[in-house]
Structures are given as structure tokens and as C-alpha cells.
Motif scaffolding. Structure first.
Motif, PDB file in Angstrom:
ATOM      1  N   LYS B  31      11.651   2.556  -0.726  1.00 56.61           N
ATOM      2  CA  LYS B  31      10.503   3.100   0.007  1.00 56.61           C
ATOM      3  C   LYS B  31       9.784   4.144  -0.838  1.00 56.61           C
ATOM      4  CE  LYS B  31      10.657   3.298   4.933  1.00 56.61           C
ATOM      5  NZ  LYS B  31      11.313   3.894   6.100  1.00 56.61           N
ATOM      6  N   LYS B  32      10.579   5.000  -1.452  1.00 58.36           N
ATOM      7  CA  LYS B  32      10.037   6.079  -2.282  1.00 58.36           C
ATOM      8  C   LYS B  32       9.246   5.488  -3.467  1.00 58.36           C
ATOM      9  CE  LYS B  32      11.757   9.830  -5.164  1.00 58.36           C
ATOM     10  NZ  LYS B  32      12.949  10.327  -5.848  1.00 58.36           N
ATOM     11  N   LYS B  35       5.959   3.968  -2.308  1.00 60.34           N
ATOM     12  CA  LYS B  35       5.007   5.030  -1.988  1.00 60.34           C
ATOM     13  C   LYS B  35       4.373   5.555  -3.280  1.00 60.34           C
ATOM     14  CE  LYS B  35       4.862   9.193   0.852  1.00 60.34           C
ATOM     15  NZ  LYS B  35       5.692  10.245   1.448  1.00 60.34           N
ATOM     16  N   GLN B  39       0.466   5.274  -4.557  1.00 66.27           N
ATOM     17  CA  GLN B  39      -0.304   6.468  -4.931  1.00 66.27           C
ATOM     18  C   GLN B  39      -0.893   6.315  -6.323  1.00 66.27           C
ATOM     19  OE1 GLN B  39       2.486   9.610  -4.296  1.00 66.27           O
ATOM     20  NE2 GLN B  39       1.740  10.062  -2.240  1.00 66.27           N
TER      21      GLN B  39
END
Lengths: 178, 55
Positions: B31-32, B35, B39
Motif C-alpha cells: 500500500k505504501k 501511494k 505521488q
């Protein structure tokens, strides 16, 4: 069980230099981190006041055990770390200071921190953004948060993420780039 | 005078991660990463749109 990704095995770091500090005199000593051999662990026993069974850790094929020693004195182990490179982070099975580096009467400061910073650095080098995990007893969670900048992930799991890893590397490996 | 030390003497010794812990960590790190990728894609996309406007 998860298999290690082959990309994680492209290179092997077996030595790094850094320093620890004599608690009484404040003198710094250059150190190195290197893979342990079976002969290194000959005197690493519970009888000699080591808490954990490092020979067992060393026998596990998926785990890597490293020793921290003072440069030029590679026979005296200052501390040990056992890690496993997972597919997305580095898992620290165990870190232990040598018996003479434990408690208030410890001889050298910075041994455990050095070893954790080494795990963080390895995590960056294996492409895992400094992410490191380990398990903690509930009563030590606060302590690890304060001393390592670790985050309580949940249950008994703690993680060191990129920013905290960078801080540790900066603190302990000032002269080395990631 | 002795230096005040604030560091652990040992870490871990609780055995390996359980399957559930492994899965939870994998999901979290995935998930990190997603993300962060999103970005960086957004950041990279900005100059392109500016370029098309100026053309």
C-alpha cells in the motif's frame, strides 16, 4: 512460506566500518560488521552469558548472522544481529549486545544501534526503502519507539520505516552513503 | 563521568513472524509503495501538462 526474490540476492555486503564509544573514556573505536562463521560462535554460549542461541540462528539457511567487532580486533564480538531479507523488507530476528556491553556497566555504547542501522542500510541496498520489522515484548514497545524511532505496527510487530531508518543511518554511519 | 545510555541491549528473540503478521506487513508495504508511486506519477505528470499548454 514466502521465497526471497532473486533481486534481493544480487549483491552481498559483508563488511562496513563505523564506530562505538567507550562509555567511561568517551573514546571512539572504528568497527566493522561482517558475516559470522561457525568458529566465531564457539564462545557465544549461554554459559558465557549470551541470552540467545546464536548457533541455532546461524544454522537457519534463510537467515544471515553478522557480528560487530572493533577494527583490528575481529576476535572479540561486540554484538550480533540475525536478519532475514524478505520480499519487501528486512526482518530482524535478533540483536544482542555482547554480555560486557549490557546494562549500566556496559563497556561500549552504540553497539545495538549500529547493528540496527546496519539492517536499515541493508534494507535500502536491497531495494526495500529502509523498511525493517521486528517483534517486541509489549513492555519494550515504548523503549524501542524512543530509542530507534520504531512504530508499533500492531500486536507484537514493530517497524522502522524510511524516515526513521535514515535517521539511524545518519546517526551511526555518518561517513557512509546509502 | 559515565555517559547516559539510551539504547536497547537486545531486540527480538520472539521467534519468526506468523503467517498473519507476514501478510499484514506485505499488505502495508505494498500500500505504501503504491501511494508513493502514485505521488511520483502525479509529480511527473505536471510538467507535461504545462508543456502542452505552452505549445
Amino acid at each position: 512460506m514466502k521465497k526471497q526474490q532473486s533481486s534481493g540476492l544480487d549483491f552481498l555486503i559483508d563488511k562496513l566500518t563505523n564506530s562505538v564509544e567507550n562509555v567511561i573514556t568517551g573514546d571512539s573505536f572504528q568497527t566493522e560488521v561482517s558475516l559470522v562463521s561457525t568458529s566465531d560462535l564457539k564462545n557465544v554460549t549461554k554459559k558465557n552469558k549470551w541470552l540467545f542461541d546464536w548457533k541455532f540462528e546461524h544454522r537457519q539457511p534463510e537467515r544471515e548472522v553478522y557480528k560487530l567487532t572493533i577494527l583490528g580486533n575481529s576476535n572479540v564480538i561486540q554484538g550480533l544481529i540475525c536478519i532475514e531479507v524478505k520480499s519487501d523488507h528486512v526482518y530482524m530476528h535478533l540483536v544482542e549486545n555482547a554480555p560486557f556491553n549490557k546494562g549500566k556497566a556496559k563497556m561500549y555504547a552504540g553497539v545495538a544501534g549500529n547493528l540496527v542501522a546496519f539492517a536499515c542500510r541493508l534494507s535500502f541496498q536491497r531495494g526495500h526503502e529502509g523498511n525493517v520489522s521486528f517483534l517486541s515484548k509489549s513492555q519494550l514497545i515504548d523503549h524501542y519507539e524512543k530509542t530507534l524511532g520504531a512504530i508499533h505496527f500492531g500486536g507484537r510487530v514493530m517497524i522502522i520505516e524510511t524516515n526513521a531508518a535514515l535517521k539511524l543511518i545518519d546517526r551511526y554511519f555518518k561517513n557512509l552513503s546509502i | 563521568m559515565k555517559k547516559q545510555i539510551h539504547e536497547p541491549d537486545f531486540i527480538g528473540g520472539q521467534g519468526p513472524l506468523t503467517k498473519e503478521e507476514e501478510i499484514a506487513l506485505s499488505q502495508y508495504f505494498a500500500k505504501k509503495k503504491n501511494k508513493e508511486n502514485k505521488q511520483s506519477n502525479t509529480t511527473q505528470a505536471k510538467p507535461k501538462s504545462r508543456l502542452s499548454v505552452s505549445v
